[in-house]
Design an enzyme around this catalytic site. Sequence first.
Site, PDB file in Angstrom:
ATOM      1  CE  LYS A   1       0.134   0.678   4.564  1.00  0.00           C
ATOM      2  NZ  LYS A   1      -0.545   1.574   5.775  1.00  0.00           N
ATOM      3  CB  THR A   2       4.168   2.066   1.539  1.00  0.00           C
ATOM      4  OG1 THR A   2       3.909   1.549   2.763  1.00  0.00           O
ATOM      5  CG2 THR A   2       4.750   3.736   1.855  1.00  0.00           C
TER       6      THR A   2
ATOM      7  NE  ARG B   1       2.947  -5.944  11.060  1.00  0.00           N
ATOM      8  CZ  ARG B   1       2.568  -5.216  10.105  1.00  0.00           C
ATOM      9  NH1 ARG B   1       3.143  -4.373   9.441  1.00  0.00           N
ATOM     10  NH2 ARG B   1       1.169  -5.565   9.513  1.00  0.00           N
TER      11      ARG B   1
ATOM     12  CG  ASP C   1      -1.134   5.147   5.098  1.00  0.00           C
ATOM     13  OD1 ASP C   1      -1.655   4.043   4.562  1.00  0.00           O
ATOM     14  OD2 ASP C   1       0.193   4.995   5.086  1.00  0.00           O
ATOM     15  CD  GLU C   2      -1.506   2.412   8.782  1.00  0.00           C
ATOM     16  OE1 GLU C   2      -2.653   1.913   9.031  1.00  0.00           O
ATOM     17  OE2 GLU C   2      -0.363   2.121   8.733  1.00  0.00           O
TER      18      GLU C   2
ATOM     19  CD  GLN D   1      -2.424  -4.216   9.068  1.00  0.00           C
ATOM     20  OE1 GLN D   1      -1.612  -3.891   9.389  1.00  0.00           O
ATOM     21  NE2 GLN D   1      -2.705  -4.202   7.585  1.00  0.00           N
TER      22      GLN D   1
END
Length: 774
Positions: free
Chosen positions: A36-37, A660, A258-259, A300
């Site tokens: 996504k980044t 992670r 974002d997020e 998340q």
Amino acid sequence: MTTTIDFLSHLNPSQRQAVEHYCGPLLVVAGAGSGKTRALTYRIANLILKHRVDPENILAVTFTNKAAREMKERIQKLFAEQLAMKEHGQRFDLLTEYEQTKLRSQVWRTYIKDLWCGTFHSLFSRILRFDIEKYQDEKGRRWNRNFSIFDESDAQSLVKEIVTKQLNLDDKKFEPRSVRYAISNAKNQGFSPQEFEREQPNYRGRVIADVYSRYQDKLAENNALDFDDLILIPTKLFQQNEQVLGYWHRKFRHILVDEYQDTNRTQYDLIRLLVTNGEDRKSEWEWQNRSVFVVGDADQSIYSFRMADFTILLEFQNDFGDGLPDEDTRTMVKLEENYRSCENILQAANELIENNTQRIDKVLKPTRGAGEQIYCHKADDELEEADFVIRQIRTLEHQNPEVNWGSFAILYRTNAQSRPFEELLVKNQIPYTVVGGIKFYDRKEIKDVIAYLRAIANPADTVSLLRVINTPRRGIGKATIDNLINAAQQLGTTLWEIISDETSVNTLAGRSAKAVNNFAAMISNYQEQIANLPVSELLMGLLEESSYVQDLQNQGTDEAEDRIQNVQELYNATLQFQEENEDVSLTAFLQSAALSSDLDNLKEGQTAVSLMTLHASKGLEFPVVFLVGLEQGLFPNYRSMNDPAALEEERRLCYVGITRAQERLYLSFARERRLYGSREPALRSQFLDELPEELLTTKSKILQVYTKIPATSNGKQNTTQNWQVGDKVLHKTFGIGEITHVFGSGNKISVAIKFSSLGQKIIDPRVAQLQKIE
DNA sequence: CATTTTTACGTTTTT
DNA sequence: CGTAAAAATG
């Protein structure tokens, strides 16, 4: 510049759809490790290169300052590579160092400098530096552009003072911490004191509303804002002043967040106001050369304690989008291919998160090999747990040349769990960094020095003034200070007004008058020099003249020595700040200091073991992850165990931890753990039992050769198989079930299967061992 | 007034 | 157990 942009070829179809999105709303549902980044950075680059969007018309909101910095760096790199080809006909890394530097600074000036990229807090405090003087709250309180930003402990002291001194309430019944928390929550939902009282029309609600209102008085008196105000005040300002809103609405034509699952109500209001210019009717919205692009993953969402509300993400399709079902919508893209973790790790994550009810169905699809089994360790106590982890780390590091200390992360639920690991790491001489915990800017000496700077930048900041008026000791005691404060209160002015007036001081301060006058002269001397002196020099002079460092040196203890080191580091921080920033004013520095977190300092490519909380690990990845302390009451935390929604959040936190890991994942729990000194028995976490048993191993056949797992070639044997609704299937763990839905096709297929015992589950037939039965 | 001693109290998670 | 605020002492 060319419009054919070769970087688009590195993307999968969904990523490409996200990156090429131009106008209108788009929700990108981005699973962990799905790139996504990359989608965000490429899209910004694409907007500028292909659609000729001026960088100053782009607003990009990230979750941390570090994420913002990285995003800018990545965009800069993209442009540098483009420009290298165009101007030199060569790849960027083949250019001479001089050409590289030149190109980089050129890119920074033309593309990056004007981009508004940062956290909600930093972006909107910047906006407030422009416009806060146009704001007035419902009680007529006002602020000016030099406002201080109070941190959590400043805020709590104010609340405590109000509860105990002003209202004479029992601070057992109204604990400053929980009152402050209630106020913060109110602000994050956009409630004023009056509105809060309406929400909670009982005694406690009334008291808290009263404290809230007095707390705002205090903030205004100090010309100060807390973290929440940095979001709430812009929202209220936009609502009350359409010129101001109009200006920023016209400026920010392309907004990226974002997020998005971790935004709260006020932040959402802010985005909505900017996008719609305050127009509620959807039909009136103008999408020409305008977009809102949000990226998030409800699985998340781990910040609801901060009033983050992931239903905001779930509602995006109705709020801004076309509201059509997933198959038909043009305003949502799902990124489900995971490029980070091995298949076993993903499958564990997928199965864990399926225990949650509130979610968008989404499965992480593997692109890499199966990888090692997940190892679960049952430790005797927290010391043995640490011992196990460090032994694993040593062995893996020893056996595998491609692994360095930076490949390892130890993740835990609470900061307090780091100690045994730290002790053993020290003993083994393994380099490590603890992320979070005590923040640099929270240290006493740093807060002291910052308070000096705040008092200079913002004379109304009485809290800071009081902090430094007798630090180091100048013989200005409590009695004189009380006298001065009293006088200020009587006259309805600030403490500074009294202190800076020599005659008043002489009458009020008695024996200490001289000391007070000297102090005041020093502060006002620097106030006059703000415009001429760079922050670093101002700080240097101040440290000298206040004899702050001298005083520490005189103490001669090891602790004092440490503090001097930290003050030196703060000085270095001012130098670095001046190099990296356009606006190098004192207020700008103070802002960055107030909003910087420890996370922001985590350097990439660092060769040290990382220790951090699960919250701090969001957005990061490591080849080897140790997820420790998986015990009932600790993780999931006991405060969440009786609340289904909170328990689901703990599960998401576990999901974040698992995802992670790139190659190896270790889980551990202790049978007994030290809590406040006494030993308490512990039970294994329920999350462990929610993971697929066949993926876990508890035998110690784990110390085998550690090698990078190559990516699988596209697809496995099951891909070609035709799955149809109604098929009866046999699943390796779940048993017999029936297919009720088929989503997608080819290598994006997933099927919903109803198992008689377990209910419905969504499964990627390429991941699971699935057999059709007649 | 400042330093030392005593007591109490706590652990989620953070911009 | 370890830290931080409160109390006591020189």
